[in-house]
Structure formats: structure tokens, C-alpha cells
Scaffold this motif. Sequence first.
Motif, PDB file in Angstrom:
ATOM      1  N   MET A   1      16.696 -39.449  47.897  1.00  0.00           N
ATOM      2  CA  MET A   1      16.696 -38.097  48.418  1.00  0.00           C
ATOM      3  C   MET A   1      16.098 -37.176  47.351  1.00  0.00           C
ATOM      4  O   MET A   1      16.487 -37.223  46.196  1.00  0.00           O
ATOM      5  CB  MET A   1      18.128 -37.674  48.744  1.00  0.00           C
ATOM      6  N   ASN A   2      15.181 -36.361  47.760  1.00  0.00           N
ATOM      7  CA  ASN A   2      14.611 -35.363  46.853  1.00  0.00           C
ATOM      8  C   ASN A   2      15.498 -34.138  46.851  1.00  0.00           C
ATOM      9  O   ASN A   2      15.681 -33.497  47.885  1.00  0.00           O
ATOM     10  CB  ASN A   2      13.196 -34.986  47.287  1.00  0.00           C
ATOM     11  N   LEU A   3      16.032 -33.831  45.689  1.00  0.00           N
ATOM     12  CA  LEU A   3      16.923 -32.681  45.558  1.00  0.00           C
ATOM     13  C   LEU A   3      16.161 -31.496  44.988  1.00  0.00           C
ATOM     14  O   LEU A   3      15.230 -31.678  44.192  1.00  0.00           O
ATOM     15  CB  LEU A   3      18.093 -33.026  44.641  1.00  0.00           C
ATOM     16  N   PRO A   4      16.558 -30.291  45.355  1.00  0.00           N
ATOM     17  CA  PRO A   4      15.924 -29.105  44.776  1.00  0.00           C
ATOM     18  C   PRO A   4      16.340 -28.934  43.314  1.00  0.00           C
ATOM     19  O   PRO A   4      17.248 -29.621  42.829  1.00  0.00           O
ATOM     20  CB  PRO A   4      16.456 -27.958  45.645  1.00  0.00           C
ATOM     21  N   PRO A   5      15.713 -28.017  42.604  1.00  0.00           N
ATOM     22  CA  PRO A   5      16.105 -27.750  41.210  1.00  0.00           C
ATOM     23  C   PRO A   5      17.570 -27.334  41.109  1.00  0.00           C
ATOM     24  O   PRO A   5      18.157 -26.807  42.066  1.00  0.00           O
ATOM     25  CB  PRO A   5      15.184 -26.595  40.794  1.00  0.00           C
ATOM     26  N   VAL A   6      18.145 -27.551  39.939  1.00  0.00           N
ATOM     27  CA  VAL A   6      19.554 -27.248  39.689  1.00  0.00           C
ATOM     28  C   VAL A   6      19.884 -25.808  40.075  1.00  0.00           C
ATOM     29  O   VAL A   6      20.935 -25.540  40.666  1.00  0.00           O
ATOM     30  CB  VAL A   6      19.918 -27.512  38.213  1.00  0.00           C
ATOM     31  N   ALA A   7      19.007 -24.875  39.779  1.00  0.00           N
ATOM     32  CA  ALA A   7      19.263 -23.454  40.064  1.00  0.00           C
ATOM     33  C   ALA A   7      19.500 -23.187  41.549  1.00  0.00           C
ATOM     34  O   ALA A   7      20.123 -22.181  41.905  1.00  0.00           O
ATOM     35  CB  ALA A   7      18.107 -22.592  39.555  1.00  0.00           C
ATOM     36  N   GLN A   8      19.030 -24.079  42.420  1.00  0.00           N
ATOM     37  CA  GLN A   8      19.256 -23.918  43.858  1.00  0.00           C
ATOM     38  C   GLN A   8      20.511 -24.654  44.337  1.00  0.00           C
ATOM     39  O   GLN A   8      20.905 -24.512  45.494  1.00  0.00           O
ATOM     40  CB  GLN A   8      18.041 -24.407  44.638  1.00  0.00           C
ATOM     41  N   LEU A   9      21.117 -25.419  43.443  1.00  0.00           N
ATOM     42  CA  LEU A   9      22.285 -26.221  43.820  1.00  0.00           C
ATOM     43  C   LEU A   9      23.602 -25.658  43.307  1.00  0.00           C
ATOM     44  O   LEU A   9      24.661 -26.075  43.759  1.00  0.00           O
ATOM     45  CB  LEU A   9      22.124 -27.649  43.302  1.00  0.00           C
ATOM     46  N   ILE A  10      23.548 -24.753  42.349  1.00  0.00           N
ATOM     47  CA  ILE A  10      24.771 -24.168  41.801  1.00  0.00           C
ATOM     48  C   ILE A  10      24.686 -22.652  41.884  1.00  0.00           C
ATOM     49  O   ILE A  10      23.591 -22.089  41.842  1.00  0.00           O
ATOM     50  CB  ILE A  10      25.043 -24.638  40.346  1.00  0.00           C
ATOM     51  N   PRO A  11      25.830 -21.990  42.001  1.00  0.00           N
ATOM     52  CA  PRO A  11      25.825 -20.524  42.125  1.00  0.00           C
ATOM     53  C   PRO A  11      25.767 -19.832  40.762  1.00  0.00           C
ATOM     54  O   PRO A  11      26.561 -18.948  40.469  1.00  0.00           O
ATOM     55  CB  PRO A  11      27.132 -20.236  42.870  1.00  0.00           C
ATOM     56  N   HIS A  12      24.848 -20.268  39.896  1.00  0.00           N
ATOM     57  CA  HIS A  12      24.624 -19.679  38.581  1.00  0.00           C
ATOM     58  C   HIS A  12      23.147 -19.304  38.512  1.00  0.00           C
ATOM     59  O   HIS A  12      22.343 -19.774  39.317  1.00  0.00           O
ATOM     60  CB  HIS A  12      24.919 -20.687  37.473  1.00  0.00           C
ATOM     61  N   SER A  13      22.779 -18.525  37.525  1.00  0.00           N
ATOM     62  CA  SER A  13      21.367 -18.198  37.371  1.00  0.00           C
ATOM     63  C   SER A  13      21.031 -17.938  35.908  1.00  0.00           C
ATOM     64  O   SER A  13      21.915 -17.716  35.076  1.00  0.00           O
ATOM     65  CB  SER A  13      21.004 -16.974  38.210  1.00  0.00           C
ATOM     66  N   GLY A  14      19.754 -17.996  35.613  1.00  0.00           N
ATOM     67  CA  GLY A  14      19.254 -17.663  34.287  1.00  0.00           C
ATOM     68  C   GLY A  14      19.831 -18.512  33.177  1.00  0.00           C
ATOM     69  O   GLY A  14      20.042 -19.714  33.325  1.00  0.00           O
ATOM     70  N   ASN A  15      20.113 -17.858  32.032  1.00  0.00           N
ATOM     71  CA  ASN A  15      20.603 -18.551  30.841  1.00  0.00           C
ATOM     72  C   ASN A  15      22.011 -19.109  30.976  1.00  0.00           C
ATOM     73  O   ASN A  15      22.472 -19.824  30.097  1.00  0.00           O
ATOM     74  CB  ASN A  15      20.560 -17.617  29.628  1.00  0.00           C
TER      75      ASN A  15
END
Length: 153
Positions: A1-15
Amino acid sequence: MNLPPVAQLIPHSGNVILIDEIVSFDKDTLVARAQIKQSGLFNQADGSLPAWLGLEIMAQAVAAWAGCTAFSAGQPVKLGFLLGTRRYDCQVPAFVAGSDLTISVACSLQDDAGIGTFDCQLHQSGHVVASARLNAYSPPNVDDFIQEPPPNV
């Protein structure tokens, strides 16, 4: 399965995002990778991350597992909350800048109310350097959960 980047999988952003990629995922487990950056929001003067931040790295891997689970079911990523840990055991005083960590997460309990228990480990150079059992909660309706009633005046 091709997963999206981590930033699209968790409710966090940036640094605030501390894990770099998902290596593998299935219905009960996730393996992720993180490289300790030289500078960032949580870095100490020497560029390392304090040992206690291993707990946050594990929690983000749990969030990534939940995000992968939602993604594979065609559902949106939901907000979750770290409730605590039964025992965080870390064998290193800090995570050195430039070092690579492999994070493993295994879901040992997930109930219909949104409570989950996860066995987590951080590996460095093939050795376990930190471990914990995390308890997390993902409420069915996050908006109702975080809604604060107006103060009584």
C-alpha cells in the motif's frame, strides 16, 4: 500500500513532526524511521534531543499507526490524545543529532470507545534504546470532547 507522507497521517505540522517516514504498517503494527535533526524546536544546545522526547517520538508513531489505519479505511485522520505511559525506560541520556532511530509500535488493545494500548520501542544501531507502553484515546467525536462549556459568571 502506498501511504501518504507522515505530515498527512498525523495531526502535527512543521517542526513538531519528529518522525520522517513509515517503513511498514499492518492492522496491529507500524515501523517508522526518524533521523534526529541538528536543530529544531526541542533540540538542546549540542543539537541532541533530550531523552524524555523519546516518549513523544513513540506517541507520534502511534498517531501514524492510527493515521495509516484511517487512510487504509478511506477515513479522515482523527485527533488523539496521549493518556500516559506505564513505564518509559530509556537507555541513553539524549538522542544525538544525526543519529537514526527505528520506531516500532504494536497495538495490544483497541476498544470501541477509542482507548488503545501500544507497546513501543526505539531502536538505534540495532539495539533497543527506549521502550514504553503507551495509553492513548481517540474520542469518537473530538469536537464534543474538547468543547469547553462557557464559564459561570
